[in-house]
Design a protein around this motif. Structure first.
Motif, short mmCIF file in Angstrom:
data_model
loop_
_atom_site.label_atom_id
_atom_site.label_comp_id
_atom_site.label_asym_id
_atom_site.label_seq_id
_atom_site.Cartn_x
_atom_site.Cartn_y
_atom_site.Cartn_z
N THR A 1 0.05 28.69 31.30
CA THR A 1 1.55 28.37 31.38
C THR A 1 1.66 26.96 32.10
OG1 THR A 1 2.10 30.40 30.59
CG2 THR A 1 3.83 29.00 31.40
N SER B 1 0.28 24.23 30.57
CA SER B 1 1.13 23.33 29.41
C SER B 1 2.22 22.88 30.03
CB SER B 1 1.67 24.81 28.50
OG SER B 1 2.54 25.60 29.30
N VAL C 1 6.28 29.13 36.42
CA VAL C 1 6.22 30.32 35.88
C VAL C 1 6.99 31.19 36.99
CG1 VAL C 1 4.91 32.68 35.47
CG2 VAL C 1 4.22 30.37 34.68
N LEU D 1 7.96 26.95 27.63
CA LEU D 1 7.52 27.56 26.63
C LEU D 1 7.80 29.23 26.77
CD1 LEU D 1 4.01 25.97 25.53
CD2 LEU D 1 6.71 26.02 24.34
N ASP D 2 8.19 29.42 27.96
CA ASP D 2 8.68 30.88 28.09
C ASP D 2 10.18 31.12 27.89
OD1 ASP D 2 6.17 31.67 29.13
OD2 ASP D 2 6.40 31.70 31.36
N GLU E 1 9.42 37.47 29.06
CA GLU E 1 8.35 36.61 29.78
C GLU E 1 8.50 36.02 30.92
OE1 GLU E 1 6.37 34.75 25.67
OE2 GLU E 1 8.33 34.03 26.23
N THR F 1 2.86 35.49 29.07
CA THR F 1 3.27 34.91 27.56
C THR F 1 3.20 36.26 27.03
OG1 THR F 1 2.41 32.72 28.22
CG2 THR F 1 2.86 33.47 26.03
N SER G 1 3.57 33.98 20.94
CA SER G 1 2.98 32.74 20.97
C SER G 1 4.25 31.49 20.79
CB SER G 1 2.18 32.51 19.80
OG SER G 1 2.59 33.13 18.43
N LYS G 2 3.92 30.36 21.12
CA LYS G 2 4.86 29.44 21.16
C LYS G 2 4.55 28.14 20.76
CE LYS G 2 8.05 32.21 23.24
NZ LYS G 2 7.15 32.79 24.14
N ASP H 1 0.79 27.61 22.51
CA ASP H 1 0.45 28.42 23.74
C ASP H 1 0.37 29.97 23.14
OD1 ASP H 1 0.10 29.26 26.22
OD2 ASP H 1 2.46 29.46 26.79
N THR H 2 -0.48 30.61 23.71
CA THR H 2 -0.86 32.11 23.20
C THR H 2 -0.82 33.10 24.48
OG1 THR H 2 -3.23 32.08 23.57
CG2 THR H 2 -2.37 31.18 21.32
N PRO H 3 -0.40 34.27 24.12
CA PRO H 3 -0.48 35.35 25.04
C PRO H 3 -2.01 35.36 25.93
CG PRO H 3 0.43 36.23 22.96
CD PRO H 3 -0.09 35.03 22.93
#
Length: 904
Positions: free
Chosen positions: A26, A29, A45, A52-53, A58, A64, A67-68, A83-85
């Protein structure tokens, strides 16, 4: 060149970010978005402000979960960053995203090296054939060593992992590393002394090299080099002109609108395009970037977007020319019982969970009829906590979860032939299947080798559709079957009486009959483990693994530490991490990767504990239905082959050939089976279409008719007669039918009132022939202060629901009230509503099924009318008794006087 590139002048790439949890994905990203100018401020974070969170959960947990995507521009390239978990509990969500990526960035923690879940990600990227760029993060931390980390990447992943930070500096030895990866590139290097960027792009696309970059996302180190590398060395995909799209995710926005996330893989998708067989139209095309989105009128090939208006899409579905994806690798291995509060309606919760299952297909929401329980499959404790909170926030119910149990699967040990026959009166289908064991992890494969001279192609396609449309249960524990190839070898249809539902029944029964004959094998999930521990503790670890029914390779010594790798059952290895930490004094660590399914180490024990009886599973019958002398009869699975109409395609030794057919020499006694009971057979299978042909006669074999059995018991006969005279109800979901029937849907676009009136007239005519109580229900719940209305229209009832009460809710309430004492059928194509209907013991009828039933009924009415005198006229003589008609005929012929006496 893609359509999107032609229109915008920019290259279009879809880049996925993957990592083990806490690797800094994250943060990376955020750095990419910031350096591209997509965001003005760097989020973090730990500050709970990462771009994206977007979900509160999240931000709270710092991981995460969903997905975003974000859209950015880097030089001349438009990049959709997906972005994936990273947490293993949400890896299924991550795997779904892989289907739409052009390339992936695999993030490695420089402080921790390659983790267990990182290896899982690498295997998935290999399976999907995705080009990979590696970013080794957190290189600002003490103790990180670029050389050692690169060596680990080469040994754990591929020799093609090359430090591209040095490629940019023109280091000769690195250019040589690239050259030796491919013969063509080696010739180029020997001839020119260098390797062109185009050649490197080809090697990256062919997954022969994997560019590696080292840096710190938190301090913006190495990020620019990574993005420049992606734009330089990632090859642009070419897409076909014909429309295609791949669905990878289903979600809902803040207003409850259903979103279908997809990538256009060919042609162009436009607003108002009709997608799929159901005629759903695309209402909006959204391109999300974080929480915000931009509306487009069309999306060209290569574009990832979210679409509204599609009601029945699912992850992995191919639209247009695109094919469906193969089954995902990652799946839950534990099943949990959902514990509901006392005041919670179980069927309402089942419907709500089915909505969640659209978004998370791996939940496998299952209704256990016998115990009236809901079971779901989950990855682990973190997912349980998240799911519990989602249910509370979305549906207002706080649920609990029972103790998890292993999800088993079943297969067979040797080839076998399965036969299914379905032939109650005016129905006919016979299906022969060959079931063969497959390799571990191969899943279920379907094929046909049946000649079209034996069974028409359309029937063969139907059989294959029925094989694919459900998860077939094994006969040991009722678990799903896998690692098997099922081939259609023969079949038979009737020119007049065969319908689609007949082949569904015959196909399902053939699978079950074959499984009953076969030697079934139970499979359980296995972990692939890697244990790093001090050398003095290796003996203890090896003993523990053996006691847990695992296997291991020869230990590998790395300095003072030893590495032990192998496999072991999930059921025995779960929780072992605590033991490793304890007996190594905190110096050891274990990483687990789900390997797949293999032979169960304690099959007899598990089978006995499950207590599954395949003969009592009425939803999955093993026998077949035959017909003789106008009466049907049920034949047990072990005697089906004595009655089947076609020859075997596989003899008892497993060799293909013909076998002699033994004709039955038995006496049978007829027992009438009502239409309700026949419907009950159809209702247990997916999307049945009710065919009301009147009572069907079926009989049981004479040996089953023992004194005191249900067949001869007078009480049973009385109950049967009472059942036959129960009042029949048909509840129709009005708007669902209107928008499902093409002619009514077109009329509704001009005048919804006219569509309602036409449907009422159609149903009124139908009721006049069928004589059931027919209730037509319309949604009126959006009308403020509306008290609801029930009105009589000719011979049917029309209901307009009250404020805040939908048609679904009214139908559910009515079914719950009357289903025990009446024969109730509900006409709707609402999948969630159908789930409730089955749970309440009512029959269901789809919208196409109702239309077909009405058309057939009208044809019967016309047939009866036309068959009276062979004339379409309406004559007085047709309605007179015989004596009067005779006198009137004399008058017509002039043989009688005015007073009716015969003339002399």
């Amino acid at each position: 060149m893609s359509g999107q590139e032609r229109k915008t002048g920019k290259r279009v790439l879809n880049v996925g970010l993957l990592a083990h949890v806490d690797a800094g994905k994250t943060t990376l990203s955020e750095s990419i978005l910031y350096q591209s100018g997509a965001i003005r401020n760097l989020g973090r974070v730990d500050h709970q402000d990462a771009f994206l969170d977007t979900d509160e959960m999240e931000r709270e947990r710092g991981i995460t979960i969903f997905s975003k995507q974000a859209v950015l521009t880097w030089k001349d390239t438009e990049i959709t960053l997906l972005d994936t978990p990273g947490h293993v509990d949400f890896s299924a969500e991550m795997e779904r995203v892989l289907q739409v990526l052009d390339c992936a960035v695999l993030v490695i923690s420089g402080a921790d090296g390659v983790q267990g879940h990182t290896e899982t990600l690498w295997k998935l990227l290999t399976r999907y054939g995705i080009p990979v760029f590696l970013f080794v993060n957190k290189m600002d931390q003490e103790g990180t060593d670029c050389g050692k980390l690169l060596a680990e990447l080469k040994s754990r992943f591929s020799e093609g992992c090359i430090d591209f930070g040095r490629v940019e500096t023109g280091a000769e030895e690195v250019i040589e590393e690239i050259a030796v990866c491919d013969e063509q590139t080696m010739e180029e290097y020997l001839e020119k002394g260098s390797v062109a960027a185009a050649s490197i792009r080809r090697l990256v696309a062919e997954r022969k090299i994997f560019p590696c970059y080292f840096g710190s996302a938190l301090h913006l180190q190495g990020v620019e080099e990574l993005m420049n590398g992606i734009c330089t060395y990632q090859m642009q995909k070419e897409y076909p002109a014909v429309f295609g799209a791949k669905v990878y995710k289903i979600a809902r926005d803040g207003q409850g609108n259903r979103l279908t996330y997809l990538k256009v893989t060919g042609g162009t998708l436009k607003v108002k395009d009709v997608i799929g067989e159901n005629g759903d139209k695309v209402n909006q095309i959204r391109v999300y970037s974080g929480e915000k989105y931009e509306l487009l009128s069309e999306a060209d090939a290569g574009k990832v977007c979210a679409v509204t208006g599609l009601a029945e899409t699912y992850p992995g579905q191919g639209l247009g020319a695109e094919k469906d994806s193969e089954l995902p690798i990652l799946e839950p291995v534990l099943t949990y019982r959902i514990i509901l509060p006392d005041d919670c309606n179980v069927h309402t919760m089942l419907r709500d969970l089915k909505l969640l299952e659209e978004e998370e297909p791996e939940l496998h929401v299952v209704w256990i009829e016998k115990s009236q329980e809901i079971h779901v499959q989950l990855m682990g404790d973190v997912q349980i906590e998240i799911l519990q909170r989602i249910i509370k926030e979305r549906f207002g119910v706080l649920v609990e979860f029972g103790e998890g149990s292993i999800v088993y699967k079943e297969t067979i040990a040797a080839p076998v032939e399965g036969v299914g026959h379905f032939e109650p009166l005016r129905h006919y289908a016979e299906v022969h299947l060959r079931l063969e064991p497959g390799e571990r992890g191969s899943g279920i494969q379907f094929d046909s080798e049946c000649s079209e001279d034996v069974l028409d192609r359309n029937w063969q396609r139907l059989v294959l559709t029925h094989l694919e449309e459900k998860e077939h249960k094994g006969v040991l524990t009722g678990s799903v079957i896998t690692d098997m190839k099922i081939t259609l070898t023969s079949g038979k249809a009737h020119l007049k009486h065969t319908e689609g539902g007949d082949f569904r029944q015959a196909t399902y029964r053939a699978v079950r009959q074959g499984l009953k004959k076969a030697e079934s094998v139970l499979l359980e999930p296995y972990y692939e483990f890697r244990i790093e521990l001090p050398s003095e503790n290796v003996g203890r670890a090896m003993t523990d693994i053996q006691n847990r029914f695992g296997k291991f390779e020869a230990p590998e010594t790395l300095g003072e530490m030893t590495v032990l790798t192998g496999i072991a059952p999930v059921s025995t290895l779960s929780g072992y991490q605590k033991d490793v930490i304890a007996y190594t004094g905190g110096r050891g660590r274990i990483s687990l990767t789900l390997k797949g399914y293999d032979l169960c180490h304690n099959q007899e024990e598990v089978v006995a504990a499950r207590g599954y009886d395949s003969e009592l599973d009425l939803a999955n019958p093993t026998g077949s239905v035959f017909c003789a002398h106008g009466a049907g009869f049920v034949v047990d699975w072990d005697e089906v082959e004595e009655y089947m109409h076609m020859e075997r395609t596989l003899d008892q030794t497993g060799e293909e050939g013909l076998a002699e057919v033994t004709l039955p020499k038995r006496r049978h006694s007829s027992i009438e089976l009502t239409q309700e009971e026949l419907d009950a057979i159809y209702v247990r299978t997916p999307d049945p279409v009710k065919q009301n042909h009147g009572p069907v006669t079926v009989c049981a074999k004479e040996k089953d008719r023992e004194p005191g059995s249900a067949y001869t018991d007078p009480k049973w006969e009385r109950r049967r007669r009472e059942k036959e005279v129960r009042q029949e109800y048909l509840l129709v979901d009005g708007y669902n039918i209107i928008f499902s029937w093409e002619e009514l849907r077109e009329l509704s676009e001009k005048d919804i009132g006219a569509a309602r009136g036409k449907l009422a007239d159609i149903l009124s005519n139908y009721q006049g022939y069928r004589k059931c109580t027919l209730i037509l229900v319309y949604d009126a719940y959006k009308v403020e202060g509306n008290p609801g209305e029930v009105m009589k229209y000719h011979n049917i009832y029309i209901v307009y629901t009250k404020e805040a009460e939908t048609a679904d809710q009214y139908i559910e309430k009515t079914v719950r009230r009357i289903a025990k004492d009446a024969a109730v059928t509900v006409a709707t194509s609402d999948g969630l509503e159908q789930v409730f209907i089955l749970g309440q013991g009512a029959n269901r009828m789809s919208a196409p099924g109702l239309k077909e039933e009405i058309e057939r009924t009208l044809a019967e009415v016309r047939g009866e009318h036309l068959g009276k005198k062979g004339s379409v006229g309406n004559y007085l003589f047709d309605y007179l008794d015989e004596e009067t008609a005779e006198e009137m005929e004399k008058v017509r012929l002039g043989k009688a006087g005015k007073n009716g006496r015969d003339k002399k």
